[in-house]
Design an enzyme around this catalytic site. Structure first.
Site, PDB file in Angstrom:
ATOM      1  CG  HIS A 261      -1.973   1.359   1.465  1.00  0.00           C
ATOM      2  ND1 HIS A 261      -3.194   1.469   0.611  1.00  0.00           N
ATOM      3  CD2 HIS A 261      -1.624   2.355   1.792  1.00  0.00           C
ATOM      4  CE1 HIS A 261      -3.586   2.233   1.063  1.00  0.00           C
ATOM      5  NE2 HIS A 261      -3.003   3.062   1.441  1.00  0.00           N
ATOM      6  CD  GLU A 369     -24.401  15.488  15.800  1.00  0.00           C
ATOM      7  OE1 GLU A 369     -24.930  15.456  16.587  1.00  0.00           O
ATOM      8  OE2 GLU A 369     -23.326  14.485  15.298  1.00  0.00           O
TER       9      GLU A 369
END
Length: 626
Positions: A261, A369
């Site tokens: 990665h 939120e």
């Protein structure tokens, strides 16, 4: 372009060849930059090939056209793959792609709206789908247009709770113009993703959230075309495509291997692998996307005027958060593209006033939120809406990363925090925003308003609506007196000197509830023949340094700041920074010094934490003696 129902062998081959060309571009670009994520690009090559050259409708020469289909790369580290697609679409040259991640190149390691084909910045994982929800909501309910929204997510980022907040939102609103593609390549950054290749679990979870869900081989272009075609037929539900893929697909000894990665291939290996991939390309053809279906309405969201002056009288007692709710409803009359997103407290924050008057432009995001802010970012893209995000100021801290990414996205969203400071009173410390100024002052290009009465609050709303960049408006629950006439003029970065005389001994700066404490202190001190200058900064960022310095010099450099906020990052520190080049100015700061441990009335808490009129009087006298 061939329709998926009659997909011929030639089209299938061209799409596969395009996927391999995307791999080649991604490998070359990351090798040239010496950094990047080629293996993450390779797992999604077929997905992007099919999307860009078979499924999506868009104008190649006008990437930001309002009728174009939208694409959000939530797994932003696969940016070279996105850039490669635009190379094949003719919008980026191959030589430019080799400048990936260099200082003078807009092709950054993770995509940002510096590029015309990028609507929102991604790279902080788990946020792209929420933004895509905002785009899809705008398309379906506000624009009532035909464009569709596609979001590509990684399996690793699906551990983020914000992804599931977005899944719930999209299902609740029946966003059938939204498609989420999960690139399930089994591997995260440092190891195996928690669900590995268990695509059935992804399917079950997405279905449980109310999505139409399809499992596909993510490297089979024909299967992908069919899945996207089925998604287009779905009604009243969003679609999730769970694509089983392999990280590093097409790279021998790297495909499906851990520890690759974020690593470019060594150049000697890259050349060999590029030759191998090129040997599998059988055509040199390309496919042109279909043009979009035109239908998005023209919008105008600039130069919005007040429909009438604020309707308050000096001395009226009004909470600034109520004044905000009333002002927002008026703003909705002034422009039909004003949109309000709420995090569920509308009945205690006066946001329900807007909902009652403009229900079609009120978006309830519930107690989520993080997703609410991401949805707002999506709604505001391509200049389609004027977006206001509303909830308790304390709860906006949960969405700080989304707000931070909004600044990187160069977004114009406006955020309003209610119930700020210890003046919330008996509700206790969990409801008190005492860090909000510090948070928003740290956001680049963010204007921070702290209005002190109903009139200045209404002006803050209109100024925010007309401003470039993000804005934050801090409001309070306590009722405070109106101190400005309706005719008062306000500007961003321009303070108001409320009390002033030639005999002023100290300059006192307060905002919100503490400005009223400062005025009370001024009245009491005047009875003792001590005159003080009182300043209302109106905006904490930008701060009116010139006015503050001028008043401070007129009071022999004596300044007292008082705020209903922690010292760190608040008004006092902002003032200290503003006068730092003036060694003769000394600032005495009064601020909230700790967490409230008891339920007390607002006036009691202001006194306990040393930011009341009594403490301002003491601070003024202290500065006069030192």
């Amino acid at each position: 372009m061939a329709d998926s129902a009659t997909l011929d062998a030639t089209t299938v081959q061209v799409l596969q060849d395009l996927a391999n060309r995307l791999r080649v571009h991604s490998i070359r670009a990351t090798c040239a930059s010496g950094s990047g994520h080629p293996t993450s690009c390779c797992s999604a090559a077929e997905i992007v090939s099919v999307l860009f050259f078979h499924t999506m409708r868009y104008r190649q020469t006008e990437p930001a056209h309002p009728d174009n289909d939208r694409f959000v790369l939530s797994k932003g580290h696969a940016a070279p793959l996105l850039y490669a697609a635009w190379v094949e679409a003719g919008s980026i040259s191959e030589p430019d792609l080799l400048n990936l991640r260099t200082i003078h190149c807009d092709l950054e390691g993770h995509p940002t709206p510096r590029l015309s084909f990028v609507d929102v910045a991604t790279g902080s994982l788990g946020q792209g789908l929420g933004a895509a929800c905002g785009m899809a909501y705008t398309g379906k309910y506000l624009d009532k247009a035909s464009y569709r929204v596609f979001c590509l997510l990684g399996d690793g980022e699906s551990s983020e709770g914000s992804v599931w907040e977005a899944l719930a939102f999209a299902s609740h609103y029946g966003l059938d113009n939204l498609v989420a593609v999960f690139d399930v390549n089994r591997l995260g950054q440092s190891g195996v993703a928690p669900l590995k290749h268990c695509t059935d679990i992804y399917r079950n979870r997405c279905e449980a959230f109310g999505w139409n869900t399809y499992l596909v081989d993510g490297h089979d272009v024909e299967a992908l075309c069919q899945a996207f075609s089925q998604a287009a037929q779905g009604k009243n539900k969003p679609t999730a495509i769970i694509a089983k893929t392999y990280k590093g697909r097409g790279i021998p000894n790297v495909e499906d291997a851990e520890n690759w990665h974020g690593k470019p291939l060594p150049k000697e290996r890259a050349d060999e692998i590029i030759r191998l991939i090129k040997s599998q390309i059988k055509t040199n053809r390309n496919l042109l996307p279909k043009p979009p279906v035109e239908g998005s309405p023209p919008v105008s969201i600039t130069n919005i005027k007040m429909t009438c002056l604020p309707d308050y009288k000096v001395g009226d007692k009004v909470a600034t958060q109520k004044a905000y709710g009333l002002a927002l409803a008026k703003l909705g009359l002034a422009n039909e593209r004003v949109v309000v997103l709420d995090g569920d407290p509308k009945n205690s924050t006066f946001f329900e006033i807007f909902k009652k008057e403009h229900p079609e432009r009120f978006i309830e995001c519930f107690a989520a939120e993080q997703n609410m802010v991401s949805v707002a970012l999506g709604c505001a893209t391509r200049g389609r809406t004027i977006t206001f995000v509303t909830t308790l100021g304390a709860f906006l801290t949960r969405a700080f990363d989304q707000i931070r990414m909004g600044a990187i996205s160069q977004s114009n969203i406006n955020l309003i925090g209610s119930h700020c400071g210890v003046s919330v009173g008996e509700d206790g410390p969990s409801q008190m925003a005492l860090e909000d100024l510090a948070m928003f002052r740290s956001i680049p290009n963010c204007t921070v308003f702290l209005p002190s009465d109903a009139v200045s609050t209404e002006h803050a709303v209109y100024l925010a609506a007309n401003s470039e960049g993000m804005c934050f408006i801090r409001t309070n629950r306590s009722e405070t007196a109106v101190i400005y006439t309706p005719q008062e003029h306000f500007e961003i970065g321009r303070a108001k000197v409320i009390r002033h005389s030639n005999n002023d001994k100290v300059t006192v700066i307060g905002a919100g509830v503490t400005l009223h404490e400062a005025l009370a202190a001024a009245d009491a001190l005047s009875q003792q023949d001590i005159s003080i200058c009182v300043i209302d900064p109106f905006t904490i960022k930008p701060l009116d340094a010139a006015t503050i310095i001028s008043c401070a010099k007129a009071t022999d450099g004596r300044v007292v700041t008082v705020e209903d906020h922690y010292q760190e990052g608040g008004i006092g520190e902002a003032v200290c920074a503003a006068v730092s080049g003036e060694p003769a100015i000394h600032v005495h700061q009064l601020s909230v010094s700790g967490v409230s441990e008891r339920n007390r009335k607002p006036s009691e808490l202001l006194s306990i934490f040393g930011v009341s009129a009594r403490h301002i009087i003491a601070a003024v006298k202290y500065t006069l003696m030192n």
